[in-house]
Design a protein around this motif. Structure first.
Motif, mmCIF file in Angstrom:
data_model
loop_
_atom_site.group_PDB
_atom_site.id
_atom_site.type_symbol
_atom_site.label_atom_id
_atom_site.label_comp_id
_atom_site.label_asym_id
_atom_site.label_seq_id
_atom_site.Cartn_x
_atom_site.Cartn_y
_atom_site.Cartn_z
ATOM 1 N N ASP A 1 3.128 7.193 10.254
ATOM 2 C CA ASP A 1 2.239 7.101 11.417
ATOM 3 C C ASP A 1 2.005 5.648 11.811
ATOM 4 O O ASP A 1 1.877 5.323 12.987
ATOM 5 C CB ASP A 1 0.905 7.807 11.129
ATOM 6 C CG ASP A 1 1.080 9.320 11.111
ATOM 7 O OD1 ASP A 1 2.135 9.787 11.573
ATOM 8 O OD2 ASP A 1 0.190 10.024 10.626
ATOM 9 N N GLU A 2 1.959 4.799 10.798
ATOM 10 C CA GLU A 2 1.789 3.375 11.101
ATOM 11 C C GLU A 2 3.029 2.843 11.822
ATOM 12 O O GLU A 2 2.939 1.965 12.686
ATOM 13 C CB GLU A 2 1.555 2.601 9.795
ATOM 14 C CG GLU A 2 0.828 1.299 10.027
ATOM 15 C CD GLU A 2 0.785 0.412 8.800
ATOM 16 O OE1 GLU A 2 0.991 -0.787 8.953
ATOM 17 O OE2 GLU A 2 0.569 0.951 7.688
ATOM 18 N N LEU B 1 1.028 -8.364 3.225
ATOM 19 C CA LEU B 1 0.580 -8.434 4.621
ATOM 20 C C LEU B 1 -0.044 -7.087 4.946
ATOM 21 O O LEU B 1 0.473 -6.038 4.555
ATOM 22 C CB LEU B 1 1.757 -8.742 5.548
ATOM 23 C CG LEU B 1 2.310 -10.171 5.443
ATOM 24 C CD1 LEU B 1 3.548 -10.331 6.294
ATOM 25 C CD2 LEU B 1 1.270 -11.199 5.849
ATOM 26 N N GLU B 2 -1.112 -7.142 5.674
ATOM 27 C CA GLU B 2 -1.953 -5.967 5.821
ATOM 28 C C GLU B 2 -1.264 -4.785 6.502
ATOM 29 O O GLU B 2 -1.463 -3.647 6.130
ATOM 30 C CB GLU B 2 -3.212 -6.383 6.606
ATOM 31 C CG GLU B 2 -4.384 -5.472 6.472
ATOM 32 C CD GLU B 2 -4.781 -5.235 5.042
ATOM 33 O OE1 GLU B 2 -5.105 -4.088 4.735
ATOM 34 O OE2 GLU B 2 -4.753 -6.165 4.212
ATOM 35 N N THR B 3 -0.417 -5.062 7.496
ATOM 36 C CA THR B 3 0.179 -3.951 8.236
ATOM 37 C C THR B 3 1.687 -4.156 8.415
ATOM 38 O O THR B 3 2.197 -5.269 8.295
ATOM 39 C CB THR B 3 -0.445 -3.837 9.636
ATOM 40 O OG1 THR B 3 -0.187 -5.064 10.319
ATOM 41 C CG2 THR B 3 -1.923 -3.578 9.580
ATOM 42 N N LYS C 1 0.827 -1.213 0.000
ATOM 43 C CA LYS C 1 0.000 0.000 0.000
ATOM 44 C C LYS C 1 0.858 1.258 0.000
ATOM 45 O O LYS C 1 0.385 2.341 -0.292
ATOM 46 C CB LYS C 1 -0.888 0.010 1.237
ATOM 47 C CG LYS C 1 -2.029 -0.950 1.134
ATOM 48 C CD LYS C 1 -2.909 -0.768 2.309
ATOM 49 C CE LYS C 1 -4.085 -1.696 2.200
ATOM 50 N NZ LYS C 1 -4.905 -1.613 3.383
ATOM 51 N N GLN D 1 -1.149 4.432 -2.730
ATOM 52 C CA GLN D 1 -2.435 4.040 -2.138
ATOM 53 C C GLN D 1 -2.566 4.659 -0.735
ATOM 54 O O GLN D 1 -3.591 5.220 -0.403
ATOM 55 C CB GLN D 1 -2.529 2.518 -2.062
ATOM 56 C CG GLN D 1 -3.947 2.065 -1.769
ATOM 57 C CD GLN D 1 -4.063 0.568 -1.693
ATOM 58 O OE1 GLN D 1 -3.264 -0.172 -2.233
ATOM 59 N NE2 GLN D 1 -5.093 0.111 -1.008
ATOM 60 N N ASN D 2 -1.521 4.539 0.068
ATOM 61 C CA ASN D 2 -1.470 5.210 1.369
ATOM 62 C C ASN D 2 -0.391 6.275 1.288
ATOM 63 O O ASN D 2 0.680 6.025 0.725
ATOM 64 C CB ASN D 2 -1.095 4.233 2.487
ATOM 65 C CG ASN D 2 -2.256 3.364 2.905
ATOM 66 O OD1 ASN D 2 -3.364 3.488 2.384
ATOM 67 N ND2 ASN D 2 -2.020 2.474 3.832
ATOM 68 N N THR D 3 -0.633 7.439 1.859
ATOM 69 C CA THR D 3 0.359 8.509 1.749
ATOM 70 C C THR D 3 1.596 8.162 2.589
ATOM 71 O O THR D 3 1.554 7.279 3.439
ATOM 72 C CB THR D 3 -0.217 9.837 2.264
ATOM 73 O OG1 THR D 3 -0.543 9.664 3.638
ATOM 74 C CG2 THR D 3 -1.435 10.259 1.487
ATOM 75 N N GLN E 1 1.132 8.476 6.223
ATOM 76 C CA GLN E 1 0.396 7.325 6.754
ATOM 77 C C GLN E 1 1.370 6.191 7.062
ATOM 78 O O GLN E 1 1.237 5.490 8.064
ATOM 79 C CB GLN E 1 -0.652 6.835 5.754
ATOM 80 C CG GLN E 1 -1.870 7.750 5.693
ATOM 81 C CD GLN E 1 -2.919 7.239 4.732
ATOM 82 O OE1 GLN E 1 -2.671 6.367 3.921
ATOM 83 N NE2 GLN E 1 -4.100 7.806 4.793
ATOM 84 N N ASP F 1 3.135 -3.959 11.127
ATOM 85 C CA ASP F 1 3.231 -4.738 12.346
ATOM 86 C C ASP F 1 3.467 -6.225 12.030
ATOM 87 O O ASP F 1 4.351 -6.880 12.593
ATOM 88 C CB ASP F 1 1.870 -4.553 13.060
ATOM 89 C CG ASP F 1 1.885 -5.071 14.461
ATOM 90 O OD1 ASP F 1 2.962 -5.433 14.920
ATOM 91 O OD2 ASP F 1 0.819 -5.110 15.089
#
Lengths: 374, 307
Positions: free
Chosen positions: A115-116, A71-73, A14, A107-109, A112, A75
């Motif tokens: 911050d993640e 993988l979604e995140t 992303k 897709q994600n700035t 972002q 993390d």
């Protein structure tokens, strides 16, 4: 031993631009088929088989993104790498701002993505050591410095540069960032190897050939090349960094990958295979650059590199004080060995005394700042 | 006199496509589960709403929240359903957390340990939610969140506002899912029609012209309907009925080498139209065919009574 892996990535698919696959796409696939091809290859089961069969270096990189990056995140990606190391190991995590790579919208700035990373650091405050990537094209000089400062004050441990995305180390919009880094003893880690990710826009902007510089006395030479991948090596010319270091002699900087060559495509690369390695070696031993380091990320996947490195260290033991251990996870997933194999094999090859320096003592010096001590 | 053949042809035809629809629905359900379509659509619908480029991708944060994480079958999958109360609590928690993130930072203690410290704490959840909102840049997402808290005087009211909205939104998502199911039913219908060579024109023609076939299918339908009219015993029973149907020699199903050899371009075009019609009929879904079957059966029984 509380070891430190000084070079990993946790950004996921992303965080890449929408046409990221395109620059690895084989030329025989017509452009209009790219989205369909991308959709097919982004099915995990297909990607798994393709990863075994495809040997194209860029496609392999994208497949690594798919298999880990889907993988979604961040993390989840971090948990994956953590498992390969002893409990309590620390990791320098390097984000990338892909906004200016020339392959469309993210897709994600980028904020972002950062911050993640803060979220992950809240879970692992002592082992997750995030850096903040600064692309000078993002904003004005003072704003770039403010951006970096904001994240450093939040708890980020250093600054990441990735010049092949399309900027020079002497970019005037980086001057204030270097000032801030030098004042606060902040580590800067820059990509330093041929190949890898590079600016992939259709047309190269004219300022690539005639860039502005904040070091007026430095006469930069830029070798033209029509191929993006070959031209982008200009961004990491050691002379550029030397000029920056002359201006900011106390700057703590790490040349990632020890300048090793990952270029596997056609055409003549700007530097010969060992040229950057030798140049870095000379700079590391130069007393004028006391805070200069290098790391072995990704290069350690090459057994020839490890052998050569050990030989160099045996000839000059001081060199071991300037090298950081890092793997480059998860770019390394395109190789046959697993992350734990990379780490254990390298540790075995270097021997305990050298590895202790590379994975514990040197990174501690490199990562200690006015804000955090390690 | 003509009414009976028309009714019987209709009954046979409807029952035939009812069994096929049920078969396709079973395959479709398995396929959608395998592809995690429900979970993916839910994720997509929340991503459309909560990925705020001016702030953060809150849908990622939502899916990474321990409450939602526990609903996942495995770490790489998406839950097919998020209970209303959980969504409400997690959303409030995420927004309230924004305030804590803004005011908090990592500090190194004397022993070298790094801890996350938050200097300013707000007790009331609704106030934390509002403070969290204040930290966000102005965006459509922020505006959307503000509508929940604008007239809410307590935490319960805030929860009620979010919960009501989520209910409506999930109804909309269910509608999108139905459209998706129908699309896949058509694809499965087409696959079944081609594999078994089920040409709707030929089927209708056979039922109309072949008296014996029509009687056999009508009898089978009546027996089955009598047993199942109150409640349809899904798949297993239907599959055995479909096997019975397939055994009827006169039913124009399947492929034969001779028929392929003897057919021309015209036959091929008719076959394509027939397959497409079959796929369309199958995509109508078993519930619709069952309802029509019920109606036509009652017409037949009243016609028989009148007689």
């Amino acid at each position: 031993m509380e070891m430190i892996n000084a070079h990993i990535h946790t950004f996921n698919i992303k965080n890449t631009p929408e046409r990221f696959l395109q620059y690895g796409m084989p030329s025989f696939i017509p452009r209009f088929l790219h989205p369909t091809f991308k959709k097919i290859i982004q099915q995990k089961s297909i990607a798994r088989v393709a990863a075994k069969l495809i040997k194209n270096p860029f496609l392999s990189k994208h497949l690594a993104f798919i298999l880990i990056g889907l993988l979604e995140t961040q993390d989840l990606i971090f948990e994956k790498v953590k498992k390969a190391y002893p409990e309590g190991s620390k990791f320098v995590v390097l984000p990338l701002n892909f906004k200016f790579i020339g392959l469309g919208k993210l897709q994600n700035t980028y904020t972002q993505q950062l911050d993640e990373m803060i979220e992950v650091k809240r879970k692992y405050p002592n082992t997750f050591l995030p850096f903040v990537h600064i692309d000078p094209r993002a904003d004005k000089p003072s704003k770039n410095k403010e951006f970096v400062e904001k994240y450093i004050r939040k708890g980020f441990n250093g600054i990441k540069l990735y010049p092949p995305l399309g900027y020079y180390p002497f970019d005037p919009r980086l001057e204030k960032v270097y000032e801030f880094a030098e004042q606060n003893n902040l580590p800067i880690l820059t990509h330093f190897g041929q190949g890898g990710i590079y600016y992939a826009g259709k047309n190269m902007p004219p300022e690539f050939q005639n860039p502005p510089s904040f070091i007026k006395e430095y006469d930069h030479k830029i070798i033209p090349n029509k191929k993006n991948i070959l031209f982008c090596d200009n961004f990491i010319h050691p002379d550029h960094f030397e000029a920056v270091l002359k201006r900011f002699p106390k700057l703590k900087i790490c040349f990632a990958h020890f300048g090793w060559d990952f270029y596997k495509g056609k055409g003549k690369a700007l530097f010969k295979r060992k040229e950057l390695f030798d140049k870095i070696k000379i700079m590391l031993m130069d007393p004028a650059y006391p805070n200069l380091y290098t790391d072995v990320s990704y290069s350690l996947a090459d057994k020839g590199f490890n052998k050569m490195l050990l030989k160099e260290i045996e000839e000059n033991t001081d060199l071991a004080d300037k090298i950081l251990f890092g793997t480059g996870f998860y770019m390394t997933t395109q190789e046959k060995q697993s992350e734990s194999e990379f780490y254990l094999n390298f540790r075995g090859e270097m021997g305990e005394a050298i590895f202790q320096k590379m994975a514990v003592e040197n990174p501690r010096k490199f990562l200690s700042t006015e804000f955090f001590k390690l | 006199m003509l009414l009976s053949p028309i009714l019987d042809t209709g009954i046979s035809f409807i029952f035939f496509y009812f069994t096929l629809s049920t078969l396709a629905s079973t395959l479709n359900e398995w396929w959608l589960q395998y592809r995690q379509s429900r979970g993916k659509l839910l994720k997509w619908s929340l991503e459309e709403l909560m990925n705020d480029p001016l702030n953060k991708n809150f849908s990622d944060l939502l899916y990474n929240h321990p409450f939602i994480d526990l609903l996942k079958k495995k770490q790489t999958s998406y839950p097919p359903f998020i209970p209303n109360d959980i969504f409400t609590k997690v959303l409030i928690d995420l927004i309230a957390d924004e305030y804590e993130k803004e005011s908090g930072k990592f500090e190194q203690q004397e022993n070298g340990e790094v801890v996350y410290e938050n200097s300013k704490e707000i007790k009331e959840k609704i106030d934390r939610y509002k403070a969290g909102l204040d930290t966000l840049h102005y965006s459509d997402f922020k505006k959307w969140l503000e509508t929940f808290s604008k007239d809410a005087k307590s935490e319960d009211e805030l929860e009620k506002n979010i919960s009501t909205w989520f209910n409506h939104y999930m109804d909309q998502v269910k509608g999108w899912f139905k459209i998706k199911v129908q699309k896949w039913l058509f694809i499965w219908g087409l696959v079944i029609s081609i594999v078994l060579n089920i040409n709707a024109i030929k089927i209708a023609n056979s039922f109309w012209q072949n008296h014996q076939l029509r009687s056999e299918v009508t009898m089978l339908t009546e027996q089955w309907y009598e047993k199942n009219k109150s409640e349809v015993n899904q798949s297993e029973d239907i599959q055995s009925v479909f096997q019975d149907l397939k055994q009827l020699i006169d039913l124009p199903l399947g492929w034969s080498f001779e028929s392929i050899q003897s057919s021309g371009v015209y036959d091929f075009i008719i076959a394509i139209i027939g397959w497409m019609m079959s796929a369309l009929f199958i995509s109508f879904g078993a519930p619709l065919w069952f309802e029509i079957l019920g109606k036509i059966m009652s017409v037949k029984s009243s016609a028989q009574k009148d007689k």
